[in-house]
Enzyme design. Structure first.
Site, short mmCIF file in Angstrom:
data_model
loop_
_atom_site.label_atom_id
_atom_site.label_comp_id
_atom_site.label_asym_id
_atom_site.label_seq_id
_atom_site.Cartn_x
_atom_site.Cartn_y
_atom_site.Cartn_z
NE ARG A 140 0.64 -1.42 1.93
CZ ARG A 140 0.73 -0.30 2.64
NH1 ARG A 140 1.79 0.45 2.56
NH2 ARG A 140 -0.26 0.06 3.44
NE ARG A 180 5.56 3.98 -0.32
CZ ARG A 180 5.36 4.27 0.94
NH1 ARG A 180 5.55 5.50 1.35
NH2 ARG A 180 5.01 3.34 1.80
NE ARG A 225 1.69 7.74 -5.36
CZ ARG A 225 1.35 9.01 -5.25
NH1 ARG A 225 1.19 9.76 -6.33
NH2 ARG A 225 1.18 9.56 -4.07
CG ASP A 263 -4.86 2.57 0.99
OD1 ASP A 263 -3.65 2.30 1.03
OD2 ASP A 263 -5.52 2.85 2.01
CE1 TYR A 275 -4.77 4.64 8.91
CE2 TYR A 275 -5.78 2.46 9.08
CZ TYR A 275 -4.66 3.26 8.93
OH TYR A 275 -3.43 2.69 8.81
O1 CP3 Z 1 1.03 -4.36 -3.09
C1 CP3 Z 1 0.01 -4.13 -2.39
O2 CP3 Z 1 -0.08 -4.46 -1.20
C2 CP3 Z 1 -1.22 -3.56 -3.08
C3 CP3 Z 1 -1.75 -2.32 -2.67
C4 CP3 Z 1 -2.08 -1.91 -1.24
C5 CP3 Z 1 -1.81 -0.59 -0.77
N1 CP3 Z 1 -2.35 -0.47 0.48
C6 CP3 Z 1 -1.11 0.45 -1.54
C7 CP3 Z 1 -0.53 1.62 -0.86
C8 CP3 Z 1 -2.71 -2.59 -0.20
C9 CP3 Z 1 -3.16 -4.04 -0.14
C10 CP3 Z 1 -2.90 -1.67 0.87
C11 CP3 Z 1 -3.60 -1.98 2.14
C12 CP3 Z 1 -3.45 -1.06 3.27
N2 CP3 Z 1 -3.52 0.31 3.25
C13 CP3 Z 1 -3.32 -1.49 4.61
C14 CP3 Z 1 -3.36 -2.93 5.08
C15 CP3 Z 1 -2.07 -3.65 4.94
C16 CP3 Z 1 -1.04 -3.19 5.89
O3 CP3 Z 1 0.00 -2.69 5.40
O4 CP3 Z 1 -1.22 -3.35 7.09
C17 CP3 Z 1 -3.25 -0.32 5.41
C18 CP3 Z 1 -3.11 -0.28 6.92
C19 CP3 Z 1 -3.39 0.80 4.54
C20 CP3 Z 1 -3.44 2.25 4.91
C21 CP3 Z 1 -2.33 2.99 4.34
N3 CP3 Z 1 -2.19 3.31 3.00
C22 CP3 Z 1 -1.23 3.55 5.03
C23 CP3 Z 1 -1.00 3.42 6.52
C24 CP3 Z 1 -0.45 4.20 4.07
C25 CP3 Z 1 0.77 5.08 4.34
C26 CP3 Z 1 1.91 4.34 4.84
C27 CP3 Z 1 2.62 3.67 3.70
O5 CP3 Z 1 3.04 2.51 3.87
O6 CP3 Z 1 2.79 4.34 2.70
C28 CP3 Z 1 -1.03 4.00 2.80
C29 CP3 Z 1 -0.54 4.47 1.49
C30 CP3 Z 1 -0.26 3.42 0.45
N4 CP3 Z 1 -1.07 2.35 0.17
C31 CP3 Z 1 0.84 3.40 -0.43
C32 CP3 Z 1 0.69 2.27 -1.26
C33 CP3 Z 1 1.57 1.84 -2.38
C34 CP3 Z 1 1.93 4.46 -0.51
C35 CP3 Z 1 1.41 5.67 -1.18
C36 CP3 Z 1 2.26 6.17 -2.33
O7 CP3 Z 1 2.66 5.40 -3.23
O8 CP3 Z 1 2.51 7.36 -2.35
#
Ligand code: CP3
Length: 346
Positions: free
Chosen positions: A27, A31, A40, A77, A153
């Site tokens: 990540r 954000r 975004r 994602d 999920y």
């Molecule tokens: O920098 C990076 O890691 C690249 C992008 C990336 C995202 N999600 C962007 C994202 C990656 C590799 C993921 C993988 C992901 N997504 C995982 C596995 C890694 C982990 O954290 O365990 C999981 C479980 C998800 C599912 C997911 N997506 C959740 C639970 C959420 C909401 C919670 C949160 O942290 O925001 C997301 C949304 C998400 N994925 C965001 C981002 C940048 C936030 C959304 C936004 O910008 O509004």
């Protein structure tokens, strides 16, 4: 492709320790970066952002420009795959992802495998764009969610639950769960292969919800589907290294490392270096595992822990990372300081 000689990250994944140790953070895009928040704001919603190759490529590159990380991780994602399979996926502000629940075999087969893989084409275009813009010594990591984590999920509709509904399927709806996992293995394998073909230098499989499973279910829900996915990816001709991240595997980390043919293993916050060193064969690169909350705190405690982790894996192939993702409230100077300490140690 990144250059396997000048990329410290690829060198370590090929089993050779590097000095300095390569660093990237889960990540790292997203954000906590003002430049991400600005970009975004231009997208209709998060899915739209992920499916826009120009915006997704830019978000992938932002942490490389700001921090000079050794690897970029594809901005996407792990739930896109469910969207591509025809399930309704939404990201709600302040709530997180909400997924339409799978309830019958027909829900798994709404889109043929080829169609689902094809629907993810914007992701492959993002990979191509990023690879075209990255320097030779920087690697690009493609990724997907592991079958169990993605299935969770699809069964529970959201993450962060106690996982009891999904786990109960392992006892009462075994056939449907098996069909769901098999389907995810097949689509994910083609998805990863397409990312590699588009230029990803390495691949990561995120098993974010491996925690809390009894050992027999850890075997059937985590180890076997991860192993099957990697076998299938290799059958499709992919040769790039693969990192597994079985978050919450706890004492079963060794069992995972021995049975899943990964080149690197992501360690989570809870595993001690002493346990990891014993449990993970030294031919597998270890990646980990600073507490993301300590990254928010910063200061001497953070610096001491970074140095402890660097020393703990001395002599082993090691990639510095966090035990889970960077949180939105993380101060940028703390990330910069970690990169500085890791590089100083050369
Ligand atoms: O920098 C990076 O890691 C690249 C992008 C990336 C995202 N999600 C962007 C994202 C990656 C590799 C993921 C993988 C992901 N997504 C995982 C596995 C890694 C982990 O954290 O365990 C999981 C479980 C998800 C599912 C997911 N997506 C959740 C639970 C959420 C909401 C919670 C949160 O942290 O925001 C997301 C949304 C998400 N994925 C965001 C981002 C940048 C936030 C959304 C936004 O910008 O509004």
């Amino acid at each position: 492709m990144a250059d396997p000689v000048s990329s410290r990250f690829l060198k370590v994944l090929n089993g050779t320790p590097s000095s300095p140790i390569p660093i990237w953070m889960m990540r790292q895009a997203g954000r906590h970066l003002p430049e991400y928040l600005e970009l975004r704001g231009q997208a209709k919603d998060f899915l739209d952002f992920c499916y826009s190759p120009s915006m997704a490529a830019e978000a992938t590159l932002q942490p490389i420009r700001r921090y000079d990380m050794d690897a970029a991780i594809l901005f996407a994602d792990l739930l896109l795959i469910l969207d591509a399979m025809g399930l309704d996926v939404r990201f709600e502000k302040g709530v997180g992802p909400i997924v339409e629940n799978v309830d019958k075999e027909a829900d798994l087969n709404r889109a043929p495998v080829e169609m689902a893989v094809q629907r993810l084409s914007p992701v492959y275009e993002t990979v191509e764009r990023v690879r075209g813009d990255l320097a030779d010594d920087k690697a690009l990591i493609g990724f997907c969610g592991a079958p169990w984590t993605v299935a969770l999920y699809a069964i529970e509709g959201r993450g962060g639950t106690d996982k009891s509904s999904a786990r109960s399927w392992a006892y009462s709806r075994q056939d449907l769960l098996k069909a769901l996992l098999d389907r995810l293995v097949e689509i994910s394998a083609h998805y990863l292969a397409a990312q590699a073909k588009a230029g990803a230098d390495a691949l990561t499989i995120f098993e974010s919800w491996a925690e809390g499973l009894p050992s027999d279910l850890f075997q059937t829900l985590v180890v076997e589907p991860n192993a099957a996915l990697i076998n299938r990816v290799r059958e499709l001709g992919v040769t790039v290294p693969i990192i597994g991240f079985p978050r919450g595997a706890a004492t079963m980390i060794g069992s995972y490392a021995q049975q899943v043919a990964v080149n690197g293993i992501g360690l989570d916050t809870a595993i001690s270096p002493a346990h990891a060193i014993k449990a993970v064969p030294d031919t597998i690169a270890v990646q980990g595992h600073l507490d993301p909350v300590l990254l928010i705190e910063g200061g001497t405690a953070m610096e001491t822990r970074v140095r402890e982790l660097l020393s703990a894996y001395d002599g082993r192939p090691h990639i510095f990372n966090l035990g889970h993702g960077v949180r939105p409230e993380t101060p940028i100077p703390h990330v910069e300081r970690v990169v500085e300490i890791v590089r100083e140690r050369a």
